[in-house]
Scaffold this motif. Structure first.
Motif, mmCIF file in Angstrom:
data_model
loop_
_atom_site.group_PDB
_atom_site.id
_atom_site.type_symbol
_atom_site.label_atom_id
_atom_site.label_comp_id
_atom_site.label_asym_id
_atom_site.label_seq_id
_atom_site.Cartn_x
_atom_site.Cartn_y
_atom_site.Cartn_z
ATOM 1 N N LYS A 293 113.105 24.671 -48.064
ATOM 2 C CA LYS A 293 112.353 24.877 -49.311
ATOM 3 C C LYS A 293 110.984 24.215 -49.221
ATOM 4 N N GLU A 294 110.946 23.019 -48.654
ATOM 5 C CA GLU A 294 109.669 22.307 -48.503
ATOM 6 C C GLU A 294 108.723 23.083 -47.588
ATOM 7 N N LYS A 295 109.252 23.644 -46.494
ATOM 8 C CA LYS A 295 108.401 24.373 -45.557
ATOM 9 C C LYS A 295 107.879 25.668 -46.166
ATOM 10 N N LEU A 296 108.712 26.343 -46.950
ATOM 11 C CA LEU A 296 108.274 27.579 -47.600
ATOM 12 C C LEU A 296 107.171 27.280 -48.619
ATOM 13 N N SER A 297 107.337 26.184 -49.362
ATOM 14 C CA SER A 297 106.317 25.788 -50.335
ATOM 15 C C SER A 297 105.008 25.446 -49.630
ATOM 16 N N SER A 298 105.109 24.755 -48.503
ATOM 17 C CA SER A 298 103.906 24.395 -47.746
ATOM 18 C C SER A 298 103.205 25.637 -47.200
ATOM 19 N N SER A 318 90.464 40.463 -39.317
ATOM 20 C CA SER A 318 90.557 40.498 -37.858
ATOM 21 C C SER A 318 91.613 39.506 -37.371
ATOM 22 N N GLU A 319 92.328 39.881 -36.311
ATOM 23 C CA GLU A 319 93.397 39.061 -35.725
ATOM 24 C C GLU A 319 94.446 38.678 -36.769
ATOM 25 N N PHE A 320 94.719 39.600 -37.651
ATOM 26 C CA PHE A 320 95.683 39.341 -38.738
ATOM 27 C C PHE A 320 97.037 38.917 -38.181
ATOM 28 N N GLY A 321 97.560 39.690 -37.217
ATOM 29 C CA GLY A 321 98.883 39.394 -36.663
ATOM 30 C C GLY A 321 98.938 38.056 -35.957
ATOM 31 N N LYS A 322 97.904 37.739 -35.190
ATOM 32 C CA LYS A 322 97.857 36.477 -34.460
ATOM 33 C C LYS A 322 97.832 35.295 -35.418
ATOM 34 N N LYS A 323 97.014 35.382 -36.439
ATOM 35 C CA LYS A 323 96.900 34.290 -37.408
ATOM 36 C C LYS A 323 98.192 34.119 -38.201
ATOM 37 N N LEU A 324 98.760 35.237 -38.642
ATOM 38 C CA LEU A 324 99.991 35.153 -39.442
ATOM 39 C C LEU A 324 101.152 34.644 -38.598
ATOM 40 N N SER A 325 101.239 35.085 -37.343
ATOM 41 C CA SER A 325 102.296 34.607 -36.449
ATOM 42 C C SER A 325 102.186 33.101 -36.254
ATOM 43 N N SER A 326 100.960 32.622 -36.098
ATOM 44 C CA SER A 326 100.745 31.188 -35.901
ATOM 45 C C SER A 326 101.204 30.392 -37.119
ATOM 46 N N ILE A 327 100.916 30.893 -38.303
ATOM 47 C CA ILE A 327 101.324 30.203 -39.531
ATOM 48 C C ILE A 327 102.844 30.156 -39.638
ATOM 49 N N LEU A 328 103.493 31.293 -39.429
ATOM 50 C CA LEU A 328 104.954 31.357 -39.530
ATOM 51 C C LEU A 328 105.619 30.457 -38.491
ATOM 52 N N GLU A 329 105.146 30.527 -37.265
ATOM 53 C CA GLU A 329 105.742 29.717 -36.201
ATOM 54 C C GLU A 329 105.561 28.235 -36.461
ATOM 55 N N SER A 330 104.438 27.870 -37.055
ATOM 56 C CA SER A 330 104.173 26.457 -37.347
ATOM 57 C C SER A 330 105.218 25.892 -38.293
ATOM 58 N N LYS A 350 120.331 28.153 -42.182
ATOM 59 C CA LYS A 350 119.245 27.887 -43.121
ATOM 60 C C LYS A 350 117.888 28.254 -42.525
ATOM 61 N N GLN A 351 117.764 28.148 -41.211
ATOM 62 C CA GLN A 351 116.515 28.563 -40.563
ATOM 63 C C GLN A 351 116.324 30.066 -40.710
ATOM 64 N N GLN A 352 117.411 30.830 -40.532
ATOM 65 C CA GLN A 352 117.340 32.274 -40.671
ATOM 66 C C GLN A 352 116.955 32.655 -42.092
ATOM 67 N N ARG A 353 117.513 31.924 -43.047
ATOM 68 C CA ARG A 353 117.173 32.203 -44.450
ATOM 69 C C ARG A 353 115.709 31.876 -44.718
ATOM 70 N N LEU A 354 115.230 30.767 -44.153
ATOM 71 C CA LEU A 354 113.818 30.398 -44.313
ATOM 72 C C LEU A 354 112.922 31.486 -43.721
ATOM 73 N N GLU A 355 113.273 31.955 -42.543
ATOM 74 C CA GLU A 355 112.473 33.000 -41.888
ATOM 75 C C GLU A 355 112.451 34.270 -42.721
ATOM 76 N N THR A 356 113.605 34.639 -43.251
ATOM 77 C CA THR A 356 113.688 35.843 -44.081
ATOM 78 C C THR A 356 112.828 35.711 -45.330
ATOM 79 N N GLU A 357 112.930 34.564 -46.002
ATOM 80 C CA GLU A 357 112.154 34.359 -47.219
ATOM 81 C C GLU A 357 110.656 34.277 -46.928
ATOM 82 N N ALA A 358 110.304 33.677 -45.804
ATOM 83 C CA ALA A 358 108.893 33.587 -45.428
ATOM 84 C C ALA A 358 108.334 34.984 -45.149
ATOM 85 N N LEU A 359 109.096 35.816 -44.451
ATOM 86 C CA LEU A 359 108.651 37.172 -44.152
ATOM 87 C C LEU A 359 108.542 38.013 -45.423
ATOM 88 N N GLN A 360 109.467 37.809 -46.341
ATOM 89 C CA GLN A 360 109.394 38.513 -47.614
ATOM 90 C C GLN A 360 108.145 38.120 -48.396
#
Length: 520
Positions: A293-298, A318-330, A350-360
């Motif tokens: 929850k803290e990471k999603l809020s951040s 420009s470089e939308f995918g690269k920038k967004l991938s970097s944010i998500l991976e961080s 819980k990591q999978q749920r975080l990833e799903t919610e972040a992508l949503q």
């Protein structure tokens, strides 16, 4: 500035947990950052047996000690904790109210004694049992009831981590230490035999038992301090292999310590079976959810993300995918780092749920990016198409129009490659296909319309040339119009029905008409 042990009363004499104090202790000492590199040491034993003094000497804490000149009485009420000074790993010292006190005896109950002993067992890696040498062999004075409570509880906690029981015999008497150890060990074995549910359960399955002796603190202070200094060394690197708790199992991360304290004490007070494994699962689940929850809020407040969102309102980034991938991976990496010490299945869930919610959360931005790419590609196609219409006439026009469509789709595909994140997400792929299909449909419609317009224009031009050429070349021969001659060429039956004659002049006109048809 001297390091502060940050001691405070964790649980009052009335059994009330100091949640605010616990949170402040955790924050002030940066406990959560210690991960698995920490140990908790609790001391139990009779009132006025020198428990607080021993902790202060061992860990340089500042727990209140009894004044010998004022006589025996409750000095420590409830349970206090503090941070050990100058010791690695990070060590939490827990000072438990003494047992067998006259104050508790007046209440006719030993409930708090049992609860605090269970708490010490559940939360600590090392439990120091402080007792007087001359009390060995006795009942209450030798903490037999407390040990019975501890052992009975442990038989319900099979599979929990192993705890070190360190018996400290105070005021060593002339009786040889080995003799004292023998008597005490016999008593321990008797208590265990009475408490264990199965003979297959041995004391060693649950406890590492050690027995040491210390001289009198008041009358042999120098020797006492020397012995305590040696004992203190054993708490340095206590969690390393061969240390006091080097073989501990299922240790929980320090970030979950406050929640474990709260839930364990709540369970003990409510007289529930103390199911430590279930509590550990609960703590791991709660903490991993909290971290996620803290990471999603951040992520939602990330500066780069906010800048991208703002820029998307006016056009593609420009470089939308690269920038967004970097944010998500961080943020996923931060989650992994903070949650890595918790049970693997819970952590990954819980990591999978975080990833799903972040992508949503970021999906609308991706969808907006695709729309920008579609609009850009369509606009580029239209520009190229208009240029083709102006410059490409005659043979090869339709092929040139098709090429315009091909370049438009290629531009969209390249834009999508730049916008795609590293993780392949089925929903995102489906959105790309949908947008691409709509773009292709728009391009095909425009191509068809343009080709139809061109054909119509060409047909009109041809007809005009035919009419103009026939009139200029032949005019009217023998009263037969060019139109009639054309009819004879294209439709002889109709010409016959209308009575058009086939004179010499008409034949000449027909030849002219045929020549026009051939040239067209």
């Amino acid at each position: 500035m001297a390091e502060d042990c940050c001691s405070f009363q964790l649980i009052s004499g009335a059994g009330v947990l100091n949640v605010e104090g616990l949170e402040n202790f955790t924050r002030t000492t940066n406990l959560a950052q210690r991960r698995l590199s920490y140990a908790a040491v609790a001391v139990i034993g009779p009132q006025s047996s020198g428990k607080s003094t021993l902790l202060n000497k061992l860990f340089r804490t500042d727990f209140t000690m009894m004044d010998a000149y004022e006589g025996r009485g409750q000095t420590t009420q409830g349970i206090w904790i503090g941070k050990g000074i100058g010791i690695e790993p990070f060590t939490i010292a827990i000072d438990v109210e003494g047992s067998d006190s006259s104050e508790r005896g007046q209440d006719g109950t030993t409930t708090f004694e049992k609860r605090s002993a269970l708490f010490a067992l559940a939360i600590a890696d090392i439990v120091i049992i402080n007792m007087w040498c001359h009390d060995i062999g006795r009942d209450n004075a030798a903490s037999r009831p407390l040990l019975k409570t501890v052992f009975e509880a442990m038989t319900r906690l099979f599979g929990a981590r192993k705890t070190t029981l360190l018996f400290v015999l105070r005021d060593q008497t002339p009786t040889p230490l080995e003799r004292l150890k023998h008597i005490l060990r016999r008593d321990i074995d008797q208590i265990w035999a009475a408490a264990a549910k199965s003979k297959a359960q041995t004391l060693g399955d649950f406890f590492n038992v050690e027995i040491i002796a210390l001289p009198n603190f008041l009358y042999e202070k120098e020797r006492f301090n020397e012995q305590v200094a040696l004992l203190r060394q054993r708490f340095i690197h206590s969690i390393s292999p061969g240390g006091l708790v080097g073989d501990r199992k299922d240790v929980q991360p320090a970030s979950g310590f406050p929640l474990r304290v709260e839930q364990i004490w709540k369970t003990i007070k409510e007289n529930k079976d103390l199911d430590l494994p279930a509590l550990e699962v609960m703590v791991a689940t709660f903490r991993c959810e909290q971290i996620a929850k803290e990471k999603l809020s951040s992520l939602k407040l990330d500066g780069t993300w906010l800048a991208m969102s703002k820029a998307l309102k006016s056009g593609p980034v420009s470089e939308f995918g690269k920038k967004l991938s970097s944010i998500l991976e961080s943020y996923l990496s931060q989650y992994d780092k903070e949650a890595m010490d918790y049970e693997e299945s819970i952590r990954k869930d819980k990591q999978q749920r975080l990833e799903t919610e972040a992508l949503q959360f970021v999906y609308p931005a991706y969808a907006a990016m695709l729309q920008h790419l579609r609009s850009t590609a369509l606009k580029s196609f239209k520009t190229r198409l208009e240029k083709t219409v102006k410059e490409k006439r005659g043979d090869g026009f339709e092929e040139s129009v098709d090429n315009c469509g091909w370049f438009g789709m290629l531009e969209f595909e390249r834009g999508c490659e730049d916008a795609t994140i590293k993780k392949r997400v089925s929903g995102w792929l489906a959105e790309k296909v949908n947008v691409k299909d709509r773009l292709r449909g728009d391009i095909e419609t425009l191509k068809s319309n343009k080709k139809a317009e061109y054909k119509s224009e060409r047909k009109k031009i041809k007809e005009e040339k035919i009419k103009k050429g026939a009139t200029t070349t032949a005019g009217v021969v023998a009263g037969v119009t060019v139109g009639a001659a054309m009819t004879l060429v294209s439709d002889p039956v109709t010409a016959s029905a209308t009575g058009i004659g086939v004179s010499t002049a008409t034949i000449q006109l027909i030849d002219i008409a045929r020549d026009i048809f051939r040239r067209s």
